[in-house]
Write a protein that holds these residues in place. Structure first.
Motif, PDB file in Angstrom:
ATOM      1  N   LYS A 122       0.836  -1.213   0.000  1.00  0.00           N
ATOM      2  CA  LYS A 122       0.000   0.000   0.000  1.00  0.00           C
ATOM      3  C   LYS A 122       0.864   1.252   0.000  1.00  0.00           C
ATOM      4  N   ASN A 123       1.963   1.193   0.705  1.00  0.00           N
ATOM      5  CA  ASN A 123       2.868   2.342   0.772  1.00  0.00           C
ATOM      6  C   ASN A 123       3.740   2.450  -0.475  1.00  0.00           C
ATOM      7  N   MET A 124       4.166   1.294  -1.010  1.00  0.00           N
ATOM      8  CA  MET A 124       5.148   1.312  -2.092  1.00  0.00           C
ATOM      9  C   MET A 124       4.549   1.405  -3.493  1.00  0.00           C
ATOM     10  N   ILE A 125       3.320   0.964  -3.693  1.00  0.00           N
ATOM     11  CA  ILE A 125       2.738   1.022  -5.037  1.00  0.00           C
ATOM     12  C   ILE A 125       2.727   2.436  -5.600  1.00  0.00           C
ATOM     13  N   PRO A 126       2.273   3.458  -4.843  1.00  0.00           N
ATOM     14  CA  PRO A 126       2.313   4.814  -5.404  1.00  0.00           C
ATOM     15  C   PRO A 126       3.734   5.263  -5.759  1.00  0.00           C
ATOM     16  N   LYS A 127       4.710   4.862  -4.964  1.00  0.00           N
ATOM     17  CA  LYS A 127       6.103   5.236  -5.239  1.00  0.00           C
ATOM     18  C   LYS A 127       6.619   4.531  -6.501  1.00  0.00           C
ATOM     19  N   ILE A 128       6.229   3.259  -6.667  1.00  0.00           N
ATOM     20  CA  ILE A 128       6.634   2.516  -7.858  1.00  0.00           C
ATOM     21  C   ILE A 128       5.992   3.118  -9.101  1.00  0.00           C
ATOM     22  N   VAL A 129       4.707   3.444  -9.005  1.00  0.00           N
ATOM     23  CA  VAL A 129       4.012   4.067 -10.137  1.00  0.00           C
ATOM     24  C   VAL A 129       4.706   5.356 -10.537  1.00  0.00           C
ATOM     25  N   ASP A 130       5.012   6.193  -9.560  1.00  0.00           N
ATOM     26  CA  ASP A 130       5.685   7.470  -9.842  1.00  0.00           C
ATOM     27  C   ASP A 130       7.062   7.233 -10.458  1.00  0.00           C
ATOM     28  N   TYR A 131       7.776   6.223  -9.962  1.00  0.00           N
ATOM     29  CA  TYR A 131       9.117   5.934 -10.478  1.00  0.00           C
ATOM     30  C   TYR A 131       9.047   5.481 -11.941  1.00  0.00           C
ATOM     31  N   ILE A 132       8.084   4.610 -12.251  1.00  0.00           N
ATOM     32  CA  ILE A 132       7.974   4.086 -13.616  1.00  0.00           C
ATOM     33  C   ILE A 132       7.538   5.185 -14.584  1.00  0.00           C
ATOM     34  N   LEU A 133       6.686   6.093 -14.144  1.00  0.00           N
ATOM     35  CA  LEU A 133       6.272   7.204 -15.009  1.00  0.00           C
ATOM     36  C   LEU A 133       7.470   8.070 -15.398  1.00  0.00           C
ATOM     37  N   LYS A 134       8.479   8.088 -14.533  1.00  0.00           N
ATOM     38  CA  LYS A 134       9.684   8.879 -14.811  1.00  0.00           C
ATOM     39  C   LYS A 134      10.794   8.034 -15.447  1.00  0.00           C
ATOM     40  N   ASN A 135      10.714   6.726 -15.282  1.00  0.00           N
ATOM     41  CA  ASN A 135      11.744   5.802 -15.794  1.00  0.00           C
ATOM     42  C   ASN A 135      11.029   4.723 -16.594  1.00  0.00           C
ATOM     43  N   THR A 136      10.733   5.027 -17.840  1.00  0.00           N
ATOM     44  CA  THR A 136       9.762   4.258 -18.609  1.00  0.00           C
ATOM     45  C   THR A 136      10.277   2.917 -19.142  1.00  0.00           C
ATOM     46  N   HIS A 137      11.520   2.564 -18.827  1.00  0.00           N
ATOM     47  CA  HIS A 137      12.017   1.244 -19.210  1.00  0.00           C
ATOM     48  C   HIS A 137      11.524   0.161 -18.251  1.00  0.00           C
ATOM     49  N   TRP A 138      10.885   0.566 -17.151  1.00  0.00           N
ATOM     50  CA  TRP A 138      10.365  -0.379 -16.174  1.00  0.00           C
ATOM     51  C   TRP A 138       8.859  -0.574 -16.344  1.00  0.00           C
ATOM     52  N   ARG A 139       8.372  -1.738 -15.865  1.00  0.00           N
ATOM     53  CA  ARG A 139       6.947  -2.014 -15.740  1.00  0.00           C
ATOM     54  C   ARG A 139       6.683  -2.473 -14.313  1.00  0.00           C
ATOM     55  N   ILE A 140       5.412  -2.447 -13.910  1.00  0.00           N
ATOM     56  CA  ILE A 140       5.070  -2.911 -12.560  1.00  0.00           C
ATOM     57  C   ILE A 140       4.576  -4.352 -12.616  1.00  0.00           C
ATOM     58  N   SER A 141       4.912  -5.109 -11.595  1.00  0.00           N
ATOM     59  CA  SER A 141       4.405  -6.467 -11.410  1.00  0.00           C
ATOM     60  C   SER A 141       3.697  -6.522 -10.067  1.00  0.00           C
ATOM     61  N   LEU A 142       2.472  -7.018 -10.064  1.00  0.00           N
ATOM     62  CA  LEU A 142       1.708  -7.178  -8.828  1.00  0.00           C
ATOM     63  C   LEU A 142       1.459  -8.657  -8.564  1.00  0.00           C
ATOM     64  N   GLN A 143       1.407  -9.035  -7.306  1.00  0.00           N
ATOM     65  CA  GLN A 143       1.154 -10.428  -6.948  1.00  0.00           C
ATOM     66  C   GLN A 143      -0.346 -10.691  -7.023  1.00  0.00           C
ATOM     67  N   SER A 144      -0.826 -10.852  -8.248  1.00  0.00           N
ATOM     68  CA  SER A 144      -2.267 -10.956  -8.481  1.00  0.00           C
ATOM     69  C   SER A 144      -2.876 -12.179  -7.808  1.00  0.00           C
ATOM     70  N   HIS A 145      -2.090 -13.238  -7.638  1.00  0.00           N
ATOM     71  CA  HIS A 145      -2.623 -14.438  -6.993  1.00  0.00           C
ATOM     72  C   HIS A 145      -3.031 -14.169  -5.552  1.00  0.00           C
ATOM     73  N   LYS A 146      -2.354 -13.206  -4.912  1.00  0.00           N
ATOM     74  CA  LYS A 146      -2.722 -12.869  -3.537  1.00  0.00           C
ATOM     75  C   LYS A 146      -4.015 -12.065  -3.499  1.00  0.00           C
ATOM     76  N   TYR A 147      -4.208 -11.194  -4.474  1.00  0.00           N
ATOM     77  CA  TYR A 147      -5.470 -10.466  -4.561  1.00  0.00           C
ATOM     78  C   TYR A 147      -6.618 -11.424  -4.860  1.00  0.00           C
ATOM     79  N   MET A 148      -6.367 -12.434  -5.695  1.00  0.00           N
ATOM     80  CA  MET A 148      -7.408 -13.402  -6.063  1.00  0.00           C
ATOM     81  C   MET A 148      -7.572 -14.520  -5.033  1.00  0.00           C
ATOM     82  N   GLU A 149      -6.630 -14.577  -4.073  1.00  0.00           N
ATOM     83  CA  GLU A 149      -6.643 -15.597  -3.025  1.00  0.00           C
ATOM     84  C   GLU A 149      -6.615 -17.003  -3.619  1.00  0.00           C
ATOM     85  N   ILE A 150      -5.657 -17.184  -4.553  1.00  0.00           N
ATOM     86  CA  ILE A 150      -5.403 -18.512  -5.101  1.00  0.00           C
ATOM     87  C   ILE A 150      -3.946 -18.860  -4.811  1.00  0.00           C
ATOM     88  N   PRO A 151      -3.543 -20.139  -4.935  1.00  0.00           N
ATOM     89  CA  PRO A 151      -2.144 -20.507  -4.641  1.00  0.00           C
ATOM     90  C   PRO A 151      -1.158 -19.794  -5.535  1.00  0.00           C
TER      91      PRO A 151
END
Length: 209
Positions: free
Chosen positions: A180-209
């Motif tokens: 929750k704290n780091m996602i906004p910072k990562i988003v801001d960093y990628i907007l300024k450093n466009t060679h990066w993309r974000i990866s989220l642990q979607s399996h945890k949001y979906m509550e699957i293994p």
């Protein structure tokens, strides 16, 4: 207990912590179905690791590799993600060669701290400060996925990105407990450093293994 060296294990038996069928939850291949093979034993021991029970290889029963191969081949995804722990503590040539002969796609998740064994369709390197990756492994990476726990990790990410090949995908992934704290910072960093993309642990949001 962290397992520091298990190279003496036979390539026909592996200490398997768990096997399951699910969707790839993070990285470039998020959403793809795959069979997951988690091998016990780790030489890194990240404080934020969410599978610390994988660290000690001796806590996990040795499983015949041929049995593992049969389960992977029977899986409808025809793809396997080999993870850990640190799977490159083991000789995986036999596992890989047999699966390749059966047209199985092979995805590796590694810290890059150990030399690569086996042939892989996709290598994801997630480098860790306490046991840095080998440069020769970084050069083989298809995907560099750096876990971001705090703002100093951005510099660590850029340092590793200097050593990958030109076609390697660069991803920044928030550590789950501080996301929750780091996602906004990562988003801001990628907007300024466009060679990066974000990866989220979607399996945890979906509550699957």
């Amino acid at each position: 207990m962290i397992t520091s060296s298990v190279k003496n294990y036979s390539d026909r038996f592996l200490p398997i912590m768990e096997e399951f069928y699910s969707l790839q939850g993070e990285g470039v291949h998020t959403g793809k179905p795959a069979y997951f093979l988690r091998i016990g034993g780790c030489n890194v021991g990240c404080y934020f690791c969410d599978v610390k029970e994988s660290w000690n290889a001796h806590k996990h029963s040795l499983t015949p590799v041929d049995e593992i191969i049969n389960r992977i081949i029977e899986n409808p995804s025809q793809a396997v993600v080999v993870t850990g722990g640190e799977p490159m503590l083991y000789d995986l040539e036999y596992l890989c060669n047999t699966l390749i002969n059966n047209n199985i796609q092979l995805f590796l998740e590694t810290s890059g701290s150990e030399p690569i064994s086996g042939e892989w369709d996709w290598i994801c390197v997630s480098p860790k400060r306490n046991h840095p990756p080998l440069q020769k492994v970084l050069q083989k990476a298809n995907e560099l996925k750096v876990v971001i726990c705090n703002e100093s990790d951005f510099a660590w990410a850029e340092e590793n990105a200097k050593h990958v090949n030109e076609s390697c995908h660069l991803l920044l992934q928030p550590e789950w407990s501080s996301s929750k704290n780091m996602i906004p910072k990562i988003v801001d960093y990628i907007l300024k450093n466009t060679h990066w993309r974000i990866s989220l642990q979607s399996h945890k949001y979906m509550e699957i293994p």
